[in-house]
Design a protein around this motif. Structure first.
Motif, PDB file in Angstrom:
ATOM      1  N   ALA A 223      67.920 -42.369  13.486  1.00 33.51           N
ATOM      2  CA  ALA A 223      68.584 -41.087  13.718  1.00 33.51           C
ATOM      3  C   ALA A 223      68.304 -40.614  15.138  1.00 33.51           C
ATOM      4  N   SER A 224      69.327 -40.082  15.760  1.00 34.04           N
ATOM      5  CA  SER A 224      69.155 -39.460  17.069  1.00 34.04           C
ATOM      6  C   SER A 224      69.852 -38.114  17.082  1.00 34.04           C
ATOM      7  N   GLY A 225      69.260 -37.169  17.777  1.00 32.83           N
ATOM      8  CA  GLY A 225      69.846 -35.844  17.883  1.00 32.83           C
ATOM      9  C   GLY A 225      69.530 -34.926  16.728  1.00 32.83           C
ATOM     10  N   PHE A 226      68.792 -35.413  15.748  1.00 29.11           N
ATOM     11  CA  PHE A 226      68.378 -34.579  14.633  1.00 29.11           C
ATOM     12  C   PHE A 226      67.197 -35.246  13.928  1.00 29.11           C
ATOM     13  N   SER A 227      66.491 -34.472  13.109  1.00 29.22           N
ATOM     14  CA  SER A 227      65.372 -35.003  12.340  1.00 29.22           C
ATOM     15  C   SER A 227      65.830 -35.399  10.946  1.00 29.22           C
ATOM     16  N   LEU A 228      65.321 -36.531  10.479  1.00 27.14           N
ATOM     17  CA  LEU A 228      65.650 -36.993   9.130  1.00 27.14           C
ATOM     18  C   LEU A 228      64.892 -36.248   8.040  1.00 27.14           C
ATOM     19  N   ASN A 229      63.983 -35.356   8.424  1.00 23.84           N
ATOM     20  CA  ASN A 229      63.052 -34.774   7.454  1.00 23.84           C
ATOM     21  C   ASN A 229      63.722 -34.073   6.287  1.00 23.84           C
ATOM     22  N   ASN A 230      64.892 -33.481   6.493  1.00 26.34           N
ATOM     23  CA  ASN A 230      65.553 -32.730   5.425  1.00 26.34           C
ATOM     24  C   ASN A 230      66.674 -33.513   4.751  1.00 26.34           C
ATOM     25  N   TYR A 231      66.721 -34.805   5.009  1.00 21.00           N
ATOM     26  CA  TYR A 231      67.855 -35.590   4.525  1.00 21.00           C
ATOM     27  C   TYR A 231      67.434 -36.781   3.673  1.00 21.00           C
ATOM     28  N   ALA A 232      68.261 -37.020   2.659  1.00 18.31           N
ATOM     29  CA  ALA A 232      68.230 -38.310   1.991  1.00 18.31           C
ATOM     30  C   ALA A 232      69.123 -39.255   2.790  1.00 18.31           C
ATOM     31  N   ILE A 233      68.716 -40.507   2.864  1.00 13.70           N
ATOM     32  CA  ILE A 233      69.505 -41.514   3.566  1.00 13.70           C
ATOM     33  C   ILE A 233      69.920 -42.594   2.578  1.00 13.70           C
ATOM     34  N   GLY A 234      71.194 -42.869   2.584  1.00 16.42           N
ATOM     35  CA  GLY A 234      71.724 -43.903   1.715  1.00 16.42           C
ATOM     36  C   GLY A 234      72.166 -45.117   2.511  1.00 16.42           C
ATOM     37  N   TRP A 235      71.999 -46.274   1.897  1.00 14.31           N
ATOM     38  CA  TRP A 235      72.551 -47.518   2.442  1.00 14.31           C
ATOM     39  C   TRP A 235      73.728 -47.934   1.557  1.00 14.31           C
ATOM     40  N   PHE A 236      74.806 -48.312   2.197  1.00 16.13           N
ATOM     41  CA  PHE A 236      76.016 -48.727   1.522  1.00 16.13           C
ATOM     42  C   PHE A 236      76.491 -50.028   2.148  1.00 16.13           C
ATOM     43  N   ARG A 237      77.342 -50.733   1.441  1.00 15.59           N
ATOM     44  CA  ARG A 237      77.903 -51.947   2.014  1.00 15.59           C
ATOM     45  C   ARG A 237      79.353 -52.102   1.586  1.00 15.59           C
ATOM     46  N   GLN A 238      80.092 -52.797   2.440  1.00 16.11           N
ATOM     47  CA  GLN A 238      81.487 -53.063   2.139  1.00 16.11           C
ATOM     48  C   GLN A 238      81.817 -54.489   2.546  1.00 16.11           C
ATOM     49  N   ALA A 239      82.197 -55.271   1.558  1.00 17.48           N
ATOM     50  CA  ALA A 239      82.629 -56.640   1.795  1.00 17.48           C
ATOM     51  C   ALA A 239      84.136 -56.659   1.982  1.00 17.48           C
ATOM     52  N   PRO A 240      84.666 -57.678   2.648  1.00 20.27           N
ATOM     53  CA  PRO A 240      86.116 -57.755   2.864  1.00 20.27           C
ATOM     54  C   PRO A 240      86.882 -57.696   1.550  1.00 20.27           C
ATOM     55  N   GLY A 241      87.860 -56.813   1.502  1.00 16.22           N
ATOM     56  CA  GLY A 241      88.694 -56.693   0.326  1.00 16.22           C
ATOM     57  C   GLY A 241      88.073 -55.943  -0.831  1.00 16.22           C
ATOM     58  N   LYS A 242      86.886 -55.400  -0.622  1.00 17.17           N
ATOM     59  CA  LYS A 242      86.207 -54.681  -1.696  1.00 17.17           C
ATOM     60  C   LYS A 242      85.936 -53.246  -1.288  1.00 17.17           C
TER      61      LYS A 242
ATOM     62  N   GLU B 133      76.663 -63.332  -1.917  1.00 17.37           N
ATOM     63  CA  GLU B 133      77.376 -62.120  -2.337  1.00 17.37           C
ATOM     64  C   GLU B 133      76.831 -60.847  -1.699  1.00 17.37           C
ATOM     65  N   ASP B 134      75.726 -60.952  -0.956  1.00 19.99           N
ATOM     66  CA  ASP B 134      75.230 -59.806  -0.198  1.00 19.99           C
ATOM     67  C   ASP B 134      75.945 -59.663   1.146  1.00 19.99           C
ATOM     68  N   THR B 135      76.778 -60.615   1.488  1.00 17.80           N
ATOM     69  CA  THR B 135      77.526 -60.560   2.745  1.00 17.80           C
ATOM     70  C   THR B 135      78.436 -59.340   2.775  1.00 17.80           C
ATOM     71  N   ALA B 136      78.280 -58.520   3.803  1.00 17.20           N
ATOM     72  CA  ALA B 136      79.042 -57.279   3.924  1.00 17.20           C
ATOM     73  C   ALA B 136      78.653 -56.595   5.225  1.00 17.20           C
ATOM     74  N   VAL B 137      79.413 -55.553   5.559  1.00 18.56           N
ATOM     75  CA  VAL B 137      78.974 -54.622   6.598  1.00 18.56           C
ATOM     76  C   VAL B 137      78.139 -53.547   5.903  1.00 18.56           C
ATOM     77  N   TYR B 138      76.965 -53.317   6.422  1.00 23.64           N
ATOM     78  CA  TYR B 138      76.028 -52.353   5.838  1.00 23.64           C
ATOM     79  C   TYR B 138      76.030 -51.080   6.684  1.00 23.64           C
ATOM     80  N   TYR B 139      76.129 -49.950   5.991  1.00 22.99           N
ATOM     81  CA  TYR B 139      76.182 -48.649   6.637  1.00 22.99           C
ATOM     82  C   TYR B 139      75.071 -47.755   6.097  1.00 22.99           C
TER      83      TYR B 139
END
Length: 123
Positions: free
Chosen positions: A24-43, A89-95
């Motif tokens: 994180a830049s420009g803000f503190s993560l202290n008050n936030y939950a952070i999620g990881w997501f992924r998207q594979a082609p066509g899904k 099957e873990d192949t994806a773009v992770y966000y």
């Protein structure tokens, strides 16, 4: 400007490991939950894991339980996703993305998405 930046993706063989970072830049993560997501082609984009603002709650998608571990380092203002025993099957773009305080694996509840990092699991 507040933003999240993912890094750590790459090409890895099945059974290998990678560690993704969400800085994180420009803000503190202290008050936030952070999620990881992924998207594979066509899904559709799917929730992988989340860590609450205290770090005390860390849900995982069934597909990654026992293989992935999420953590946060407040001093570095960064959240990590350690991925072990990777499968094709873990192949994806992770966000990563943020929401106030509490976890969810529903992407529509998050905002301020990073640009993503590509993970490719192949031999």
């Amino acid at each position: 400007q507040p933003q999240l930046v993912e890094s750590g993706g790459g090409l890895v063989q099945p059974g290998g490991s990678l560690r993704l970072s969400c800085a994180a830049s420009g803000f503190s993560l202290n008050n936030y939950a952070i999620g990881w997501f992924r998207q594979a082609p066509g899904k559709e984009r799917e929730g992988v894991s989340c860590i609450s603002f205290t770090g005390g709650t860390t849900p995982y998608a069934d597909s990654v339980k026992g293989r992935f571990t999420i953590s946060r380092d407040s001093a570095k203002n960064t959240v990590y996703l350690q991925m072990n025993s990777l499968k094709p099957e873990d192949t994806a773009v992770y966000y990563c993305a943020r929401r106030y305080y509490y976890c969810s694996l529903a992407d529509k509840q998050f905002r301020s998405w990073g640009q993503g990092t590509q993970v490719t699991v192949a031999s």
